[in-house]
Write a protein that holds these residues in place. Structure first.
Motif, PDB file in Angstrom:
ATOM      1  N   LEU A 142       0.821  -1.205   0.000  1.00 14.68           N
ATOM      2  CA  LEU A 142       0.000   0.000   0.000  1.00 14.68           C
ATOM      3  C   LEU A 142       0.857   1.257   0.000  1.00 14.68           C
ATOM      4  CD1 LEU A 142      -2.824  -1.011   2.492  1.00 14.68           C
ATOM      5  CD2 LEU A 142      -2.987  -0.781   0.005  1.00 14.68           C
ATOM      6  N   VAL A 143       1.945   1.257   0.751  1.00 10.56           N
ATOM      7  CA  VAL A 143       2.828   2.420   0.796  1.00 10.56           C
ATOM      8  C   VAL A 143       3.471   2.635  -0.562  1.00 10.56           C
ATOM      9  CG1 VAL A 143       4.983   3.320   1.775  1.00 10.56           C
ATOM     10  CG2 VAL A 143       3.246   2.331   3.274  1.00 10.56           C
ATOM     11  N   SER A 144       3.890   1.568  -1.234  1.00 11.12           N
ATOM     12  CA  SER A 144       4.534   1.734  -2.539  1.00 11.12           C
ATOM     13  C   SER A 144       3.551   2.274  -3.576  1.00 11.12           C
ATOM     14  CB  SER A 144       5.168   0.427  -3.020  1.00 11.12           C
ATOM     15  OG  SER A 144       4.185  -0.524  -3.334  1.00 11.12           O
ATOM     16  N   PHE A 145       2.267   1.899  -3.485  1.00 13.05           N
ATOM     17  CA  PHE A 145       1.279   2.417  -4.424  1.00 13.05           C
ATOM     18  C   PHE A 145       0.918   3.863  -4.108  1.00 13.05           C
ATOM     19  CE2 PHE A 145      -0.046  -2.128  -5.058  1.00 13.05           C
ATOM     20  CZ  PHE A 145       0.373  -2.195  -6.364  1.00 13.05           C
ATOM     21  N   ALA A 146       0.954   4.234  -2.836  1.00 18.72           N
ATOM     22  CA  ALA A 146       0.511   5.561  -2.425  1.00 18.72           C
ATOM     23  C   ALA A 146       1.597   6.617  -2.588  1.00 18.72           C
ATOM     24  CB  ALA A 146       0.046   5.523  -0.976  1.00 18.72           C
ATOM     25  N   SER A 147       2.852   6.217  -2.628  1.00 14.91           N
ATOM     26  CA  SER A 147       3.914   7.213  -2.704  1.00 14.91           C
ATOM     27  C   SER A 147       4.153   7.640  -4.147  1.00 14.91           C
ATOM     28  CB  SER A 147       5.202   6.669  -2.093  1.00 14.91           C
ATOM     29  OG  SER A 147       5.655   5.556  -2.817  1.00 14.91           O
ATOM     30  N   ALA A 148       4.278   8.914  -4.332  1.00 15.86           N
ATOM     31  CA  ALA A 148       4.506   9.469  -5.661  1.00 15.86           C
ATOM     32  C   ALA A 148       5.834  10.209  -5.652  1.00 15.86           C
ATOM     33  CB  ALA A 148       3.378  10.415  -6.032  1.00 15.86           C
ATOM     34  N   THR A 149       6.396  10.364  -6.835  1.00 19.51           N
ATOM     35  CA  THR A 149       7.650  11.081  -6.987  1.00 19.51           C
ATOM     36  C   THR A 149       7.348  12.490  -7.505  1.00 19.51           C
ATOM     37  OG1 THR A 149       8.719   8.990  -7.554  1.00 19.51           O
ATOM     38  CG2 THR A 149       9.909  11.012  -8.099  1.00 19.51           C
ATOM     39  N   PRO A 150       7.890  13.507  -6.863  1.00 20.29           N
ATOM     40  CA  PRO A 150       7.666  14.862  -7.373  1.00 20.29           C
ATOM     41  C   PRO A 150       8.509  15.123  -8.616  1.00 20.29           C
ATOM     42  CG  PRO A 150       9.033  14.930  -5.403  1.00 20.29           C
ATOM     43  CD  PRO A 150       8.631  13.496  -5.614  1.00 20.29           C
ATOM     44  N   GLY A 151       7.992  15.955  -9.489  1.00 24.28           N
ATOM     45  CA  GLY A 151       8.714  16.293 -10.704  1.00 24.28           C
ATOM     46  C   GLY A 151       8.130  17.531 -11.348  1.00 24.28           C
ATOM     47  N   ILE A 152       8.486  17.712 -12.603  1.00 26.68           N
ATOM     48  CA  ILE A 152       8.049  18.860 -13.387  1.00 26.68           C
ATOM     49  C   ILE A 152       7.503  18.344 -14.714  1.00 26.68           C
ATOM     50  CG2 ILE A 152       8.809  20.984 -14.547  1.00 26.68           C
ATOM     51  CD1 ILE A 152      11.149  21.022 -12.500  1.00 26.68           C
TER      52      ILE A 152
END
Length: 125
Positions: free
Chosen positions: A15-25
């Motif tokens: 669940l944590v791996s699905f919920a975490s997103a990487t910030p970018g541009i």
């Protein structure tokens, strides 16, 4: 008891791996063919080019990402639509200021194209 604990830890980790997103541009582009990944094959409109940080010598070709606008990077107020978009990486954008260079159509689903450049969160699907 140990099996139950291991299963629970595994479920939480998933669940944590699905919920975490990487910030970018994100930016956008309008000429889709030819592409570095698929040559002259049309891959539709929900596509993107990977910036240098994501490109990894083409290893990202064909990968699917969900992209969500998180805010402006310039004076255009409130560019985000509140919607996410799912895109396929079909090209490389060498030297781009962005992590992901979305097709104009994909960009417009998540943000006002007038903004031109936005902050995003992205996940590989």
């Amino acid at each position: 008891m140990e099996k139950t604990t291991l299963i629970f830890v595994g479920i939480i980790a998933s669940l944590v791996s699905f919920a975490s997103a990487t910030p970018g541009i994100a930016t956008f582009y309008t000429n889709y063919v030819p592409s570095a990944c698929f040559g002259s094959q049309d891959q539709g409109k929900m596509i993107a080019a990977a910036g240098d940080a994501l490109w990894n010598n083409g290893a990202v070709c064909g990968k699917i990402f969900t992209v969500t606008c998180t805010g402006p990077r310039n004076p255009v107020p409130h560019p985000c639509t509140g919607k996410s978009v799912t895109v396929k990486i079909v090209d490389h954008c060498p030297g781009c200021p962005s992590t992901i260079d979305l097709s104009r159509e994909a960009f417009a689903l998540t943000a006002n194209p007038v903004a031109g450049i936005i902050n995003i969160d992205y996940n590989q699907v």
